[in-house]
Scaffold this motif. Structure first.
Motif, short mmCIF file in Angstrom:
data_model
loop_
_atom_site.label_atom_id
_atom_site.label_comp_id
_atom_site.label_asym_id
_atom_site.label_seq_id
_atom_site.Cartn_x
_atom_site.Cartn_y
_atom_site.Cartn_z
N VAL A 30 -41.67 -6.23 23.30
CA VAL A 30 -40.83 -5.81 22.29
C VAL A 30 -40.33 -4.38 22.40
CG1 VAL A 30 -41.23 -5.20 19.88
CG2 VAL A 30 -42.09 -7.43 20.54
N VAL A 31 -41.48 -3.23 23.07
CA VAL A 31 -40.75 -2.20 23.49
C VAL A 31 -39.59 -2.29 24.52
CG1 VAL A 31 -41.45 -0.20 24.90
CG2 VAL A 31 -43.08 -1.07 23.01
N VAL A 32 -39.72 -3.06 25.44
CA VAL A 32 -38.27 -3.03 26.34
C VAL A 32 -37.18 -3.76 25.56
CG1 VAL A 32 -37.39 -4.36 28.24
CG2 VAL A 32 -39.91 -3.41 28.40
N SER A 33 -37.36 -4.59 24.66
CA SER A 33 -36.21 -5.15 23.89
C SER A 33 -35.56 -4.08 22.87
CB SER A 33 -36.60 -6.37 23.16
OG SER A 33 -37.00 -7.57 23.97
N ARG A 34 -36.51 -3.29 22.18
CA ARG A 34 -35.98 -2.43 21.35
C ARG A 34 -35.32 -1.20 21.89
NH1 ARG A 34 -38.88 -1.92 16.77
NH2 ARG A 34 -39.43 -3.92 15.96
N ILE A 35 -35.85 -0.89 23.06
CA ILE A 35 -35.07 0.26 23.75
C ILE A 35 -33.52 -0.10 24.37
CG2 ILE A 35 -35.00 1.71 25.92
CD1 ILE A 35 -38.13 1.93 25.59
N LEU A 36 -33.61 -1.42 24.78
CA LEU A 36 -32.38 -1.79 25.28
C LEU A 36 -31.32 -2.25 24.06
CD1 LEU A 36 -33.48 -4.22 28.24
CD2 LEU A 36 -32.24 -2.03 28.17
N MET A 37 -31.75 -2.50 23.06
CA MET A 37 -31.34 -2.70 21.69
C MET A 37 -30.50 -1.61 21.24
SD MET A 37 -32.86 -4.48 18.16
CE MET A 37 -33.75 -5.46 19.19
N ALA A 38 -31.08 -0.25 21.49
CA ALA A 38 -30.59 0.82 20.89
C ALA A 38 -29.52 1.39 22.12
CB ALA A 38 -31.59 2.05 20.62
N SER A 39 -29.62 1.09 23.44
CA SER A 39 -28.47 1.27 24.35
C SER A 39 -27.48 1.46 24.21
CB SER A 39 -29.01 0.70 25.74
OG SER A 39 -30.41 0.98 25.97
N PRO A 40 -26.73 0.43 23.78
CA PRO A 40 -24.98 0.34 23.76
C PRO A 40 -24.61 1.34 22.75
CG PRO A 40 -25.96 -1.89 24.12
CD PRO A 40 -27.22 -0.88 23.65
N GLY A 41 -25.52 1.45 21.55
CA GLY A 41 -24.80 1.99 20.76
C GLY A 41 -25.11 3.61 20.57
N MET A 42 -25.98 3.98 21.29
CA MET A 42 -26.29 5.42 21.64
C MET A 42 -26.19 6.02 22.95
SD MET A 42 -30.02 5.59 19.46
CE MET A 42 -29.89 6.94 18.88
N ALA A 43 -25.74 5.21 23.93
CA ALA A 43 -25.44 5.78 25.16
C ALA A 43 -23.80 5.91 25.11
CB ALA A 43 -25.90 4.86 26.33
#
Length: 319
Positions: free
Chosen positions: A229-242
């Motif tokens: 879940v931690v991995v999924s959540r970090i990647l979930m935020a990546s496109p919109g915040m990077a």
């Protein structure tokens, strides 16, 4: 006259093959659809009745297979898979897009002062705490005291991490400074999720065989579930915040466009989340599994003694 719908359709499992990424993506695009949060209590109650009746072998008159699957996904979007309780509205995965769009837009706009960072990180981590609690694995009850302790430790740790990262970037360029919210979100997820789900790490989560027969509770399964879940959540935020930091940094240099930078960032993040949320949820199966040999030694012995043919166990990883 149309034939009555068969009662042999397996609605315990998703409609699409969960052994493939494409099948899991289709499943999560349906579950995380933001339109689900607009459903009324009456619509949720109707879907609940259809699914509950169907599980008992009762088919609503005139019900079609497509209507059954639609009811299942309405049901899945609002009711916890283990406890069956109705989930908190803003904690449902279907609320991820509008809630994260709003909060992240503010985090990436109001990042220059410590009070602003503190406030918006606290709002963000409070929201994350609600999501993490709502989408926890297992059906064991949690007391108000346990929930309060988990919330305070999770939000305090996550906000402190964000403030620490903010302090380190005081003397770097504004562009680098805009990446602070993403770094803070990534680090905070590593703190918030395990702390809000610490009961699972302490006491374990339910594990079953492939036929859903409960075999016990495992902390090893909880560790794997929470890590995924931690991995999924970090990647979930990546496109919109990077990506938005580059866009917003450019817009702020244009005086006449300054008022638009928060709006543009939020819109970009909205479209990123619409796709990133289901796709990142689909990275790992919702019904995760692990080999019996990786469980706690005493649990391995119990399973091999009582269920000698079981080689893999299954569990809900949460979201």
């Amino acid at each position: 006259m149309a034939a009555e719908l068969s009662t042999s359709i397996n609605i315990k499992e998703p409609r699409w093959d969960q052994s493939t990424f494409v099948g899991r993506a289709k499943h999560f695009f349906t579950v995380t659809d933001p339109r689900n949060i607009l459903l009324t209590n009456e619509q949720l109650a109707h879907a609940h009745k259809i699914i509950t009746d169907y599980r008992q072998g009762i088919v609503s008159p005139g019900l079609t297979e497509d209507e059954l699957w639609r009811a299942k996904y309405v049901f899945d979007s609002a009711f916890h898979p283990d406890t069956g309780e109705k989930m908190i509205l803003i904690g449902r995965m279907s609320a991820q897009v509008p809630m994260n769009m709003t909060i992240t837009g503010c985090m990436m706009t109001f990042y220059k002062t410590t009070p602003a960072v503190l406030f918006w990180q606290w709002i963000n981590q409070s929201f994350n705490a609600i999501v993490n609690y709502t989408n926890r694995s297992g059906d064991a009850p949690i007391t108000v005291g346990q929930l309060g302790t988990a919330y305070v430790s999770a939000t305090t740790g996550a906000v402190a991490t964000a403030l620490g990262l903010n302090a380190l970037t005081k003397h770097v360029s504004p562009l680098i400074g805009r990446f602070v919210p993403f770094a803070a979100v990534a680090a905070a997820n590593c703190i918030n999720i395990p702390l809000m789900r610490q009961r699972e790490l302490q006491h374990g989560i339910p594990i079953t065989d492939e036929n859903d027969n409960r075999l016990g509770e495992s902390t090893k399964a909880a560790q794997q579930a929470i890590s995924q879940v931690v991995v999924s959540r970090i990647l979930m935020a990546s496109p919109g915040m990077a990506i938005p930091p580059f866009l917003m940094n450019h817009l702020e240099k244009k005086a006449f466009l300054r008022v638009a930078h928060m709006f543009c960032g939020s819109v970009f993040f909205f479209f990123s989340l619409v796709f990133a949320t289901p796709l990142c949820c689909a990275l790992f199966p919702q019904k995760s599994s692990m080999s019996v040999s990786r469980l706690e030694p005493e649990l391995q012995e119990k399973i091999r003694a009582n269920h000698p043919g079981v080689e893999r166990v299954y569990f809900n990883k949460g979201l």
